[in-house]
Scaffold this active site. Sequence first.
Site, short mmCIF file in Angstrom:
data_model
loop_
_atom_site.label_atom_id
_atom_site.label_comp_id
_atom_site.label_asym_id
_atom_site.label_seq_id
_atom_site.Cartn_x
_atom_site.Cartn_y
_atom_site.Cartn_z
N ARG A 326 0.83 -1.21 0.00
CA ARG A 326 0.00 0.00 0.00
C ARG A 326 0.87 1.27 0.00
NH1 ARG A 326 -5.53 1.68 0.66
NH2 ARG A 326 -6.29 -0.45 0.68
N GLU A 729 -9.54 6.47 7.00
CA GLU A 729 -8.10 6.68 6.87
C GLU A 729 -7.67 7.89 6.05
OE1 GLU A 729 -7.99 2.54 5.51
OE2 GLU A 729 -6.13 2.35 6.64
N1 MTE Z 1 -11.90 6.15 14.54
C1 MTE Z 1 -11.92 5.89 15.86
N2 MTE Z 1 -12.61 6.72 16.67
N3 MTE Z 1 -11.24 4.84 16.39
C2 MTE Z 1 -10.50 3.99 15.60
O1 MTE Z 1 -9.90 3.04 16.10
N4 MTE Z 1 -9.73 3.45 13.31
C3 MTE Z 1 -9.46 3.98 11.97
C4 MTE Z 1 -10.69 4.69 11.41
N5 MTE Z 1 -11.22 5.60 12.38
C5 MTE Z 1 -10.45 4.24 14.19
C6 MTE Z 1 -11.21 5.34 13.71
C7 MTE Z 1 -9.05 2.97 11.03
S1 MTE Z 1 -7.44 2.47 11.02
C8 MTE Z 1 -9.90 2.45 10.10
S2 MTE Z 1 -9.38 1.36 8.92
C9 MTE Z 1 -11.33 2.81 10.08
O2 MTE Z 1 -11.67 3.71 11.12
C10 MTE Z 1 -12.15 1.53 10.23
O3 MTE Z 1 -13.51 1.77 10.32
P1 MTE Z 1 -14.45 2.02 9.05
O4 MTE Z 1 -13.98 1.12 7.97
O5 MTE Z 1 -15.78 1.67 9.55
O6 MTE Z 1 -14.28 3.46 8.69
N1 HPA Z 2 -5.92 -2.36 4.73
C1 HPA Z 2 -6.10 -2.66 6.02
N2 HPA Z 2 -6.01 -3.87 6.50
C2 HPA Z 2 -5.71 -4.86 5.65
C3 HPA Z 2 -5.49 -4.62 4.30
C4 HPA Z 2 -5.61 -3.30 3.80
O1 HPA Z 2 -5.43 -3.01 2.61
N3 HPA Z 2 -5.20 -5.80 3.72
C5 HPA Z 2 -5.23 -6.71 4.72
N4 HPA Z 2 -5.54 -6.15 5.88
MO1 MOS Z 3 -7.24 0.43 9.54
S1 MOS Z 3 -5.19 0.50 9.55
O1 MOS Z 3 -7.20 -0.39 8.00
O2 MOS Z 3 -7.49 -0.76 10.70
#
Ligand code: MTE
Ligand code: HPA
Ligand code: MOS
Length: 779
Positions: A326, A729
């Site tokens: 990534r 993200e």
């Molecule tokens: N927001 C909060 N409050 N706490 C979290 O741990 N994790 C982040 C983001 N926002 C996180 C957060 C990460 S790393 C990801 S991948 C996404 O939330 C995952 O949730 P979603 O796919 O439902 O957005």
């Molecule tokens: N993002 C986050 N988590 C993951 C991924 C990715 O692309 N692939 C496998 N685990």
């Molecule tokens: Mo988020 S790093 O894809 O949990």
Amino acid sequence: MQKIAEKIGAEAIRGGVHLSQRHDSAHKHVTGLAEYTDDIPEPAGTLHAYLGLSDRAHAEIVSMDLAAVRAAPGVIGVLTAADVPGHNDISPVGKHDDPLFATGKVEFHGQQMFAVIAETRDQARRAAKLAKVDYRDLPFVTDVAEAMKANYPFVTEPLKLERGEVEPAMAAAPHRLKGAMRVGGQDHFYLEGMIAFAVPGEDDEVTVYSSTQHPSEVQHMVAHVLGVPSNAVTIVVRRMGGGFGGKETQPNIFASVAAIAAKKWRRAVKLRPDRDDDMVATGKRHDFLNEYEVGFDDDGRILAVDGTFAARCGFSADLSGPVTDRALFHADNAYFYPAVRLRSKPMKTNTVSNTAFRGFGGPQGLIIAERIMEEIAYALGKDPLEVRRANFYGQGERNVTPYHQTVTDNIIDRVVDELVESTDYAARRQAVIDWNAKGGVIRKGIALTPVKFGISFTATWYNQAGALVHVYNDGSVHLNHGGTEMGQGLFTKVAQVVADVFQIDLDRVKITATTTAKVPNTSATAASSGSDLNGMAAENAAQQIKDRLIDFAAEKYSVDRDQVVFQPNAVLVGNRRVAFDDFVKEAYMARVHLSAAGFYKTPEIHWDRAAGKGRPFYYFAYGAAVSEVSVDTLTGEYVVDRTDILHDVGRSLNPAVDKGQVEGAFVQGMGWLTTEELWWDDKGRLRTHAPSTYKIPLAGDRPAIFNVRLAEWSVNKEPTIRRSKAVGEPPFMLGISVLEALSMAVASLAGYAECPRLDAPATPERVLRAMDRLAGREA
Ligand code: MTE
Ligand code: HPA
Ligand code: MOS
């Protein structure tokens, strides 16, 4: 009944899609009513486990004497590799390089070697310190540059992305420059630490309450270490107090130990490490050493890019393969590279195995695109914004990525133009330059940086989700899906979708804990895809029930299907209007099936890793930030005076929650690039393992003026859930604007003649050293 009658005829439901709804647990978070794993009432006889960790970075274990541990007060027993009934292996990627308990050797300082089980947590914790381990030290490296010098292996297969002819394009370029940048790692610093609570069942069964983003993987790992099939293991998680990627694979350790102990002693077992041990024993964001060469013309237009991205992966593969992939997928950010070659180097090191962290390697790659823009701007004496604009992906041309996916949804120009306008960027940049020209102690900097982030798991099979919806015969709705709640508001958003399908108020949809017993084979809640995937799966389940209800009513009342219309909290059948609850009761009496399992898989994506070609991402999310900073040239200390963000979430499912995500992600990204520094000593010990030495941003560190706007006009071109876009993200990378603004303040000391090449994190010490060098001062 009165209440329902009032609701009939209401113009809209309360809490449908595209509305700002409070997070379903917001009030519970602040009043303490939200139940976390550690709050679950413990059954009588609950035991507590604690991990025994290595205190060598790389050594053979000559002997391990646990007699004093066993003899300590309250101790019930210990677990070592020999006590693992199934496989002593918790590698999430099938590489068998992640033992649950070290055997024969340890490969980093803090690796788990044994566990102690005692009547109380305090007893277990104290006993764990009493092990006598005899080690034979082996040479070790903790740093990625040292690892390359020492010819350490890759922990997983590297990736190469290539398009066009790099060498001739580079050779023909009117300007060329080379650089290197160190990009630091990051601790997740979730507020709720790792925890697992295992309750044994009959036969081979066990239930584990785990703070995990990936219940299905914890299930798989627990089954694997116990040597039982997955159907014997149930994982439950109502919520996490933050995960940020740190709970994608790392909870495996804790859940596995708790489950083995629970089965062995037939008592409930809880494992909750101290913050220090949590920080030492679990993986973090990968730090990178990136090298780049770029060829460009007099206008700052890029002609060729050649980059290498070396990551400190730690002792095992974990997710380092997809993380370093990534990084390469984002090394272009929003810019077209006519000829490009990018390579990853996933280096083994004798440190904890690094893992997922918000952005998943993307930020560490993307920051190089921004450094390249900055470098070109200083080399040509231009505003970096001008260089950025000259290199943005085009519309219908100059739009192919290094991985051969065509960018078809590019909106970066509009996002940036609007932000430039709304922030008065040009005048403010001139004001900063004028201020600095006065030569005072405080210098200022300003920078606008964009982001384009690819949405989908690059492991294509991960892009699937399931949901389970029940409508009970009183008209209340039970919602379950494979996504997990970690604070990001996923549960609220998915409930909004279901409420919208049935046209009922949001509070009639019961949000329930994620469990492998209701929805199987789920993916990690990660890659920002939680609402894209689970929102669609839940909509699919709700729609199936709705279709059955329509069939039932059409038949019973002899009307066409389109004459059965779901209105707010009521259903109109022909010209007969029935309260939703009554309608459901009628359907139940007629034996309509009121439960459905939904499913979704992302269409159109594909990826051929060996060829480095495909469409790994369904779409892109875009955003931009302008940050302005003030730096004290005598101390290197700084403040962020103002940040403005314009971010694209398509048609937001919940603008309040999405805005919160943008704000939080930006501040976390800023912390990564400024004050959060991981530091290992010459014995390979992580010395920044507590908030005393590891500085996350505090409330007072946020920008003094902080304006966050969603691009309200944006609509996802793809048919995602209600045309929304992922948000978790992408805005993390907007923090880069702060780093570049700091860089400008530093550069002012030498008339902006040179790019200061600040490494990240740009701690005050690092900023001071850069200023000393540019100003020709004694350090
Ligand atoms: N927001 C909060 N409050 N706490 C979290 O741990 N994790 C982040 C983001 N926002 C996180 C957060 C990460 S790393 C990801 S991948 C996404 O939330 C995952 O949730 P979603 O796919 O439902 O957005
Ligand atoms: N993002 C986050 N988590 C993951 C991924 C990715 O692309 N692939 C496998 N685990
Ligand atoms: Mo988020 S790093 O894809 O949990």
